[in-house]
Motif scaffolding. Structure first.
Motif, mmCIF file in Angstrom:
data_model
loop_
_atom_site.group_PDB
_atom_site.id
_atom_site.type_symbol
_atom_site.label_atom_id
_atom_site.label_comp_id
_atom_site.label_asym_id
_atom_site.label_seq_id
_atom_site.Cartn_x
_atom_site.Cartn_y
_atom_site.Cartn_z
ATOM 1 N N HIS A 106 0.402 -1.500 -0.076
ATOM 2 C CA HIS A 106 -0.355 0.271 -0.203
ATOM 3 C C HIS A 106 1.112 0.471 -0.031
ATOM 4 C CE1 HIS A 106 -4.179 -1.459 -0.018
ATOM 5 N NE2 HIS A 106 -3.397 -2.307 1.089
ATOM 6 N N ALA A 107 2.609 0.797 0.341
ATOM 7 C CA ALA A 107 2.565 2.534 0.807
ATOM 8 C C ALA A 107 3.329 2.672 -0.581
ATOM 9 C CB ALA A 107 3.849 1.992 1.523
ATOM 10 N N ARG A 108 3.606 1.608 -1.182
ATOM 11 C CA ARG A 108 4.233 1.454 -3.290
ATOM 12 C C ARG A 108 2.989 1.945 -3.614
ATOM 13 N NH1 ARG A 108 8.005 2.839 -2.725
ATOM 14 N NH2 ARG A 108 9.493 1.703 -2.262
ATOM 15 N N ARG A 109 2.003 1.400 -3.194
ATOM 16 C CA ARG A 109 0.648 2.378 -4.398
ATOM 17 C C ARG A 109 0.484 3.218 -4.370
ATOM 18 N NH1 ARG A 109 -4.037 3.589 -2.253
ATOM 19 N NH2 ARG A 109 -3.810 2.424 -0.511
ATOM 20 N N ILE A 110 0.669 3.439 -2.921
ATOM 21 C CA ILE A 110 0.648 5.684 -2.958
ATOM 22 C C ILE A 110 1.858 6.688 -3.327
ATOM 23 C CG2 ILE A 110 0.076 7.219 -0.731
ATOM 24 C CD1 ILE A 110 -0.681 5.455 1.095
ATOM 25 N N ASP A 111 2.918 6.341 -3.481
ATOM 26 C CA ASP A 111 4.143 6.624 -3.878
ATOM 27 C C ASP A 111 3.419 6.484 -5.271
ATOM 28 O OD1 ASP A 111 5.395 7.607 -1.683
ATOM 29 O OD2 ASP A 111 7.206 5.635 -1.711
ATOM 30 N N GLU A 112 3.311 5.998 -5.972
ATOM 31 C CA GLU A 112 3.426 5.705 -7.578
ATOM 32 C C GLU A 112 1.831 6.582 -7.922
ATOM 33 O OE1 GLU A 112 5.036 1.067 -8.062
ATOM 34 O OE2 GLU A 112 2.993 0.935 -8.518
ATOM 35 N N ALA A 113 1.218 6.318 -7.044
ATOM 36 C CA ALA A 113 0.337 7.167 -7.426
ATOM 37 C C ALA A 113 1.076 7.872 -7.430
ATOM 38 C CB ALA A 113 -1.364 7.139 -6.359
ATOM 39 N N ASP A 114 1.538 8.959 -6.104
ATOM 40 C CA ASP A 114 1.547 10.593 -6.245
ATOM 41 C C ASP A 114 2.811 10.994 -7.766
ATOM 42 O OD1 ASP A 114 2.535 12.579 -4.763
ATOM 43 O OD2 ASP A 114 4.395 11.706 -4.238
ATOM 44 N N GLU A 115 3.761 9.679 -7.568
ATOM 45 C CA GLU A 115 4.555 9.727 -8.658
ATOM 46 C C GLU A 115 3.863 10.291 -10.287
ATOM 47 O OE1 GLU A 115 8.497 6.884 -8.026
ATOM 48 O OE2 GLU A 115 6.745 6.501 -9.592
ATOM 49 N N THR A 116 3.048 9.468 -10.370
ATOM 50 C CA THR A 116 2.210 10.077 -11.537
ATOM 51 C C THR A 116 1.490 10.876 -11.717
ATOM 52 O OG1 THR A 116 1.174 7.181 -11.566
ATOM 53 C CG2 THR A 116 -0.227 8.796 -13.112
ATOM 54 N N ASP A 117 0.603 11.969 -10.339
ATOM 55 C CA ASP A 117 0.307 13.235 -10.485
ATOM 56 C C ASP A 117 1.189 14.069 -10.788
ATOM 57 O OD1 ASP A 117 -1.942 12.117 -9.209
ATOM 58 O OD2 ASP A 117 -1.973 12.652 -7.271
ATOM 59 N N GLU A 118 2.107 13.982 -9.819
ATOM 60 C CA GLU A 118 3.426 14.897 -10.241
ATOM 61 C C GLU A 118 3.615 14.910 -12.255
ATOM 62 O OE1 GLU A 118 6.087 15.924 -8.067
ATOM 63 O OE2 GLU A 118 4.665 16.666 -6.477
ATOM 64 N N ALA A 119 4.233 13.924 -12.172
ATOM 65 C CA ALA A 119 4.678 13.887 -13.873
ATOM 66 C C ALA A 119 3.461 14.351 -14.504
ATOM 67 C CB ALA A 119 4.557 12.189 -14.177
ATOM 68 N N ASP A 120 1.794 14.283 -14.510
ATOM 69 C CA ASP A 120 1.227 14.711 -15.250
ATOM 70 C C ASP A 120 1.351 16.192 -15.344
ATOM 71 O OD1 ASP A 120 0.068 12.546 -15.290
ATOM 72 O OD2 ASP A 120 -1.527 12.624 -14.235
ATOM 73 N N ARG A 121 1.670 16.899 -13.269
ATOM 74 C CA ARG A 121 1.939 18.327 -13.156
ATOM 75 C C ARG A 121 2.659 18.999 -14.260
ATOM 76 N NH1 ARG A 121 -0.618 17.268 -7.778
ATOM 77 N NH2 ARG A 121 1.707 16.642 -7.193
ATOM 78 N N SER A 122 3.524 18.473 -13.647
ATOM 79 C CA SER A 122 5.035 18.559 -13.933
ATOM 80 C C SER A 122 5.301 18.116 -15.786
ATOM 81 C CB SER A 122 5.786 18.597 -13.551
ATOM 82 O OG SER A 122 6.548 17.308 -13.401
ATOM 83 N N GLY A 123 4.648 17.639 -15.805
ATOM 84 C CA GLY A 123 4.812 16.454 -17.449
ATOM 85 C C GLY A 123 6.498 16.574 -17.620
ATOM 86 N N GLY A 124 6.897 15.806 -16.423
ATOM 87 C CA GLY A 124 8.669 16.012 -15.514
ATOM 88 C C GLY A 124 8.795 14.241 -15.591
#
Ligand SMILES: C[S@@+](CC[C@H](N)C(=O)[O-])C[C@H]1O[C@@H](n2cnc3c(N)ncnc32)[C@H](O)[C@@H]1O
Length: 288
Positions: A106-124
């Protein structure tokens, strides 16, 4: 899904190996339900000490948030590592340790969702952990920490491990070993006074039904008599003695009061009981 017979609740001795095994399987089986039920209250990157909702952001028991930058922090019984994520967002370098593989997933799931959000926001590329990077995860038992001596500046645990281990004195010694002198160790557990009361949120949970002094573990066991869930009790005095014997100094004992804003029940913790009885004890210690 085929359900087996309900486990039988009893009070009996349960040693370190049996307790650890029961906890690992119980948390693996129940991690999904735990995160579904409590994930909203816990937040993905909030550091909450217990069902009362006391936030580290407000309590600063690990020290001022501004001082966390660069600190190596061990979170014990981290679950989905929400507290570690809060620490990472403040520049700390947390490691989230838990016995349960499913909790860590579950920890990894939350980090991965967070990474996707970040990538969507920054395009990076990936960021994760609310911008603090992925939280390093370690699957291990709190009684046997897989780290070198003096490798952490701080250690913390929000209801992780200590209520479930047979040898909590050993956990205190392990934490002392991996902390640098002067490092803080802050942990929350079920307030020992609650042991005497039934674990019920309503009025039936307000009458003492067993002895506060009886340390016999609470055990749920299957039809073969094998423990499937274990909780271990220590009195306040027991905790203090285990802390000091490990070479730690107790500097505060925080008993959060139930706040007006919190109308949410969490198992046997409720606004009704919270107004009358302590629910959580938070021990603030320093390595000598
Ligand atoms: C009540 S949950 C708390 C999780 C998290 N700190 C939170 O606030 O949501 C207790 C956690 O302790 C972990 N745990 C139980 N026994 C443990 C042990 N012996 N060593 C390490 N972790 C353990 C469980 O797997 C579970 O994730």
């Amino acid at each position: 899904m085929i359900q087996g017979p309900e486990p039988e609740a009893t009070r009996r001795i349960a040693g370190a190996t049996e307790s650890s095994r029961a906890s690992r399987h119980w948390w693996d089986r129940n991690a999904d339900e735990y995160q579904l039920e409590h994930g909203g209250f816990l937040g993905d990157a909030r550091f909450v000490w217990g069902p009362e909702g006391l936030d580290e952001a407000e309590a600063a028991l690990l020290g001022p948030a501004g001082d966390l930058k660069g600190k190596a922090v061990l979170e014990i019984g981290a679950g989905a590592a929400q507290c570690s994520r809060w620490l990472a967002a403040r520049g700390a370098r947390p490691v989230a340790l838990d016995l349960s593989y499913r909790q860590l997933q579950h920890a990894r799931r939350i980090d991965e969702a967070d990474e996707t959000d970040e990538a969507d926001r920054s395009g990076g590329g990936p960021a994760g952990a609310q911008g603090g990077g992925r939280v390093p995860l370690v699957q291990a038992d709190a009684g046997r920490l897989p780290f070198a001596d003096a490798s952490f500046d701080l250690a913390c645990s929000a209801y992780g491990a200590l209520p479930f281990v047979a040898d909590s004195a050993r956990v205190q010694r392990e934490v002392r070993r991996v902390l640098r002198p002067g490092g803080r160790w802050v942990f929350s557990v079920t307030h020992p006074v609650r042991w005497a009361f039934p674990d019920e949120p309503g009025p039936e949970g307000l009458t003492a039904a067993s002895s506060y002094f009886d340390r016999t573990p609470y055990v749920e066991q299957d039809e073969r008599g094998l423990a499937v869930y274990v909780e271990h009790h220590r009195t306040l005095g027991d905790r203090v003695r285990e802390i000091t014997a490990a070479g730690l100094r107790l500097v505060d004992l925080v008993e959060p009061e139930w706040p007006e804003w919190n109308t949410q029940e969490w198992g046997g913790w409720s606004p009704l009981r919270g107004r009358l009885l302590p629910g959580t004890a938070i021990f603030v210690c320093v390595a000598e």
